[in-house]
Design an enzyme around this catalytic site. Sequence first.
Site, PDB file in Angstrom:
ATOM      1  N   CYS A 132      49.255  51.037  53.319  1.00 60.41           N
ATOM      2  CA  CYS A 132      50.681  51.236  53.633  1.00 60.41           C
ATOM      3  C   CYS A 132      50.930  51.110  55.135  1.00 60.41           C
ATOM      4  CB  CYS A 132      51.149  52.577  53.052  1.00 60.41           C
ATOM      5  SG  CYS A 132      52.936  52.697  53.011  1.00 60.41           S
ATOM      6  N   HIS A 173      49.715  52.422  47.343  1.00 57.37           N
ATOM      7  CA  HIS A 173      48.804  53.561  47.509  1.00 57.37           C
ATOM      8  C   HIS A 173      47.749  53.580  46.395  1.00 57.37           C
ATOM      9  CE1 HIS A 173      50.738  55.632  50.863  1.00 57.37           C
ATOM     10  NE2 HIS A 173      51.841  55.062  50.398  1.00 57.37           N
ATOM     11  N   GLU A 210      45.289  55.461  46.115  1.00 57.88           N
ATOM     12  CA  GLU A 210      44.721  56.803  45.922  1.00 57.88           C
ATOM     13  C   GLU A 210      45.485  57.643  44.900  1.00 57.88           C
ATOM     14  OE1 GLU A 210      46.204  55.576  48.524  1.00 57.88           O
ATOM     15  OE2 GLU A 210      47.530  56.980  49.522  1.00 57.88           O
ATOM     16  N   SER A 236      33.083  87.577  48.834  1.00 57.88           N
ATOM     17  CA  SER A 236      34.412  88.077  48.473  1.00 57.88           C
ATOM     18  C   SER A 236      34.602  88.112  46.966  1.00 57.88           C
ATOM     19  CB  SER A 236      35.471  87.146  49.066  1.00 57.88           C
ATOM     20  OG  SER A 236      35.419  85.901  48.391  1.00 57.88           O
ATOM     21  N   GLY A 237      33.649  87.546  46.225  1.00 59.00           N
ATOM     22  CA  GLY A 237      33.849  87.406  44.783  1.00 59.00           C
ATOM     23  C   GLY A 237      34.423  86.038  44.448  1.00 59.00           C
ATOM     24  N   GLY A 238      34.892  85.323  45.456  1.00 58.32           N
ATOM     25  CA  GLY A 238      35.497  84.009  45.226  1.00 58.32           C
ATOM     26  C   GLY A 238      34.452  82.903  45.186  1.00 58.32           C
ATOM     27  N   VAL A 239      34.944  81.709  44.847  1.00 57.61           N
ATOM     28  CA  VAL A 239      34.053  80.567  44.661  1.00 57.61           C
ATOM     29  C   VAL A 239      33.330  80.199  45.964  1.00 57.61           C
ATOM     30  CG1 VAL A 239      33.984  78.122  44.022  1.00 57.61           C
ATOM     31  CG2 VAL A 239      35.596  79.655  42.896  1.00 57.61           C
ATOM     32  N   ASP A 240      34.087  80.098  47.054  1.00 55.86           N
ATOM     33  CA  ASP A 240      33.515  79.514  48.271  1.00 55.86           C
ATOM     34  C   ASP A 240      32.389  80.365  48.862  1.00 55.86           C
ATOM     35  OD1 ASP A 240      35.575  77.798  47.784  1.00 55.86           O
ATOM     36  OD2 ASP A 240      36.877  78.570  49.358  1.00 55.86           O
ATOM     37  N   SER A 241      32.648  81.658  49.022  1.00 55.68           N
ATOM     38  CA  SER A 241      31.599  82.476  49.642  1.00 55.68           C
ATOM     39  C   SER A 241      30.389  82.572  48.711  1.00 55.68           C
ATOM     40  CB  SER A 241      32.121  83.858  50.028  1.00 55.68           C
ATOM     41  OG  SER A 241      32.539  84.584  48.899  1.00 55.68           O
ATOM     42  N   SER A 242      30.628  82.542  47.398  1.00 62.35           N
ATOM     43  CA  SER A 242      29.503  82.647  46.458  1.00 62.35           C
ATOM     44  C   SER A 242      28.622  81.400  46.527  1.00 62.35           C
ATOM     45  CB  SER A 242      30.009  82.815  45.020  1.00 62.35           C
ATOM     46  OG  SER A 242      30.917  83.873  44.948  1.00 62.35           O
TER      47      SER A 242
END
Length: 509
Positions: A79, A167, A169, A221-227
């Site tokens: 584009c 586009h 994508e 934290s219990g979340g995905v990223d830190s785990s």
Amino acid sequence: MSEKIIILDFGSQYTQLIARRVRELNVYCEIHPYNKIPNFDSTVKGLILSGSPCSVREVKAPDVDLRGLKGKMPILGVCYGAQLIAHKAGNEVVASKIREYGRARLKEIHATNKLMKEITPFSQVWMSHGDTIAGLSEEFEILASTETVNVAAYKVKKEETYGIQFHPEVTHSLEGKTILRNFVVHICGCSQDWTPDAFIETTIKELKEKIGNDRVVLGLSGGVDSSVAAVLIHRAIKDKLACIFVDNGLLRKNEFEDVLASYKNMGLNVKGVDAREQFYTALKGLIDPEDKRKAIGKTFIDVFDAEAHKISDVKWLGQGTIYPDVIESVSVKGPSATIKSHHNVGGLPDKMKLKVVEPLNTLFKDEVRIVGKTLGIEDIILQRHPFPGPGLAIRILGDITKEKVGILQEVDHIFINGLKEKGHYKNVWQAGAILLPIKSVGVMGDERTYENVVALRAVTSTDGMTADWAHLPYDFLADISNEIINKVKGVNRVVYDISSKPPATIEWE
Ligand code: XMP
């Protein structure tokens, strides 16, 4: 990293999508702002120029000096990127008579060209542009047109430089992924070896080299990223990783115990810290949402710092930062105003004077989940909805007390369990309950009641930036409402939030 594609961002809303599509082809790529060109070493196999809300005809249009790169490595302009390459070569870019937005079909496709390999006649593409490339000089050849634009795709004859007006994508460009594959595989020669297994293997190797025999502390934290970050670091350095999981008294019902147990199950060296009272004290009397966030962020840093100091010889702080948090976004309309301060513990590394290790800072959220799955992390952690750092404190409007937290935990528990039991949890991006600072009249048996109102919120979204309210079945909402009012003492009315974001936000505070 053995090979990569660089995407220069000119501020398009779709730039991150280009990166995701390229990565889905198992080719690593990075986004950089157009005005901060990174080092092009031998690992860079190709360059993509993104779209932009600007016009190349503007005096201050974003520009980039491609002299050192053009002709030396494959380039694909998308584009605005395509218009920029054409414009810089002296071709005319004009304002379209009608702004072209939406579906179009490719015709006169040069099927023998590498970029157009396997693209079928009349392939549907997605257009979104106000300017058009009016014509191209001799050095260019047109690779495809549409009903309304002559130059839908082009190539610079003696270079591996390409431009496409549409586009590729977005999913509405039905063969967009084929075009991107043609570019990164057939033109740039990428070997498509960036797989979750390869990522895990190289990351563990890099972590070992970087950290050596040092110790790392990481807040779960219990979340995905830190785990996922913790499991990766643990694979690299085993028990030299010490994890801390803080109970701030603002988590969901049973969350602290359940999550702590699953971390221990995963073999992590984790310490649970009960700091509930410290958080309630810090929050006492605070009403303004930003004040609450600040108090929680500060208390977390204090608690975490104190715990971390109990572990000897810590040199590193591990964090689950992901790619969208570190991409420098191009702001063509000036820095956007802070609506909510989401970075709860941004001050942690400074205060602790530790070096930071962030093994996921090149990954998008869905890629983190795939890596987590490949690492064997349980679905109850990987498929968990996002949950804000300040927890229930920003879902209790007004001041926070232990009693209010208790009421909200019960309500939230009924709602979330109901979603899981009835199979809605997976189709909802995030859900929770909000305790409102008002009371309403009700009747229970023969008695008049005057009690709390709770709101239920469930949204669909892909990234939390925009969201729609989840159209949950009425019967389901009716059952949940009944169950809440019958079981949770202190609540006599349930409402369902039907606002989309924007203009509302997901959280109420
Ligand atoms: P909003 O309310 O801005 O939320 O539409 C978008 C996403 O961000 C989460 N959120 C937060 N996360 N600290 C966090 O870690 C915060 O202070 C915070 N505020 C909102 C929200 O839950 C949603 O997923």
